[in-house]
Design an enzyme around this catalytic site. Sequence first.
Site, PDB file in Angstrom:
ATOM      1  N   GLY A 107      25.858  -1.748 -40.460  1.00  0.00           N
ATOM      2  CA  GLY A 107      26.254  -2.592 -39.339  1.00  0.00           C
ATOM      3  C   GLY A 107      26.500  -4.025 -39.764  1.00  0.00           C
ATOM      4  N   ALA A 131      30.537   0.323 -39.301  1.00  0.00           N
ATOM      5  CA  ALA A 131      31.061  -0.140 -38.022  1.00  0.00           C
ATOM      6  C   ALA A 131      30.550  -1.561 -37.760  1.00  0.00           C
ATOM      7  CB  ALA A 131      30.632   0.774 -36.878  1.00  0.00           C
ATOM      8  N   HIS A 164      28.132 -15.511 -29.256  1.00  0.00           N
ATOM      9  CA  HIS A 164      26.915 -15.012 -29.885  1.00  0.00           C
ATOM     10  C   HIS A 164      25.887 -16.133 -30.011  1.00  0.00           C
ATOM     11  CE1 HIS A 164      29.430 -11.576 -31.077  1.00  0.00           C
ATOM     12  NE2 HIS A 164      28.295 -10.924 -31.257  1.00  0.00           N
ATOM     13  N   LYS A 168      24.130 -16.805 -35.674  1.00  0.00           N
ATOM     14  CA  LYS A 168      25.151 -15.947 -36.298  1.00  0.00           C
ATOM     15  C   LYS A 168      25.968 -16.770 -37.289  1.00  0.00           C
ATOM     16  CE  LYS A 168      28.622 -12.424 -35.244  1.00  0.00           C
ATOM     17  NZ  LYS A 168      27.938 -11.455 -36.137  1.00  0.00           N
TER      18      LYS A 168
END
Length: 276
Positions: A107, A131, A164, A168
């Site tokens: 991920g 993904a 986000h 991040k």
Amino acid sequence: MTENLSLAPGRHRVAVAGASGRMGRMLIEAIHNSDDCVLAGALDVPGSPALGIDATAFLGSNSGVVITSDLQLGLAEAQVLIDFTRPEGTLAHLAACQALGVKLVIGTTGFSDEQKQALAEGAKQVAVMLAPNMSVGVNVTLKLLEMAARALSTGYDIEIIEAHHRHKVDAPSGTALKMGEVIADALGRDLAECAVYERYGHTGARDPSSIGFATVRGGDIVGDHTVLFAGTGERIEITHKSSSRETYAQGSLRAVRFLADKPQGMFDMFDVLGLR
């Protein structure tokens, strides 16, 4: 062999990278609460204060799995590693997984094209599910975007807005970029050629073939994504909002189950969810 593994034959033996991080702990909790998965290893970076601690201690439980930075030790009993770390760390984990025959659910986001190619090469030896977002809802949203892009291929300007948390480190988010890729593919375009990531000053009129991105960072926002199809006299907005990382953890376990009978190959969540 840990106590969990010896008492749980037939269950998916899962290791977690970044075990002391927010996503790592969410994954460990999901595995701990699962009926068909068992924690088989927990990895963290050298120097982490979590090293040597039982991986489920934060849950008030004793799993018998100690957090380690030793890849050989942490992966020794695992069938699959779930990795939500950084690109460089994931590639190091890939090399260890290839050597040990451990499958990977990835991920991690922010991979360069060269790093993505390295993952594809690794998938020739072990099964890899890659993904940018493991959420079932996000991947259904991607399918809806594919359908919408084909139906709204002319006369609509496309903008992708994502938000986000303040921690991040990559922008736009991997999910936003995946949304752009899905839309561009549906329109027969190359995202590398039509994406617009910055606007400042006198930009001129909007190129109707472009796909725009806008990024917001702040607070503890888990992840919000909106794709705007703006036409003349109407706007269509397709939005997904995450309120908890739990959805990513549950999606990851679905990927673990999917890979159970896959010896090698590169897969994504469309494969896992049967959305091809």
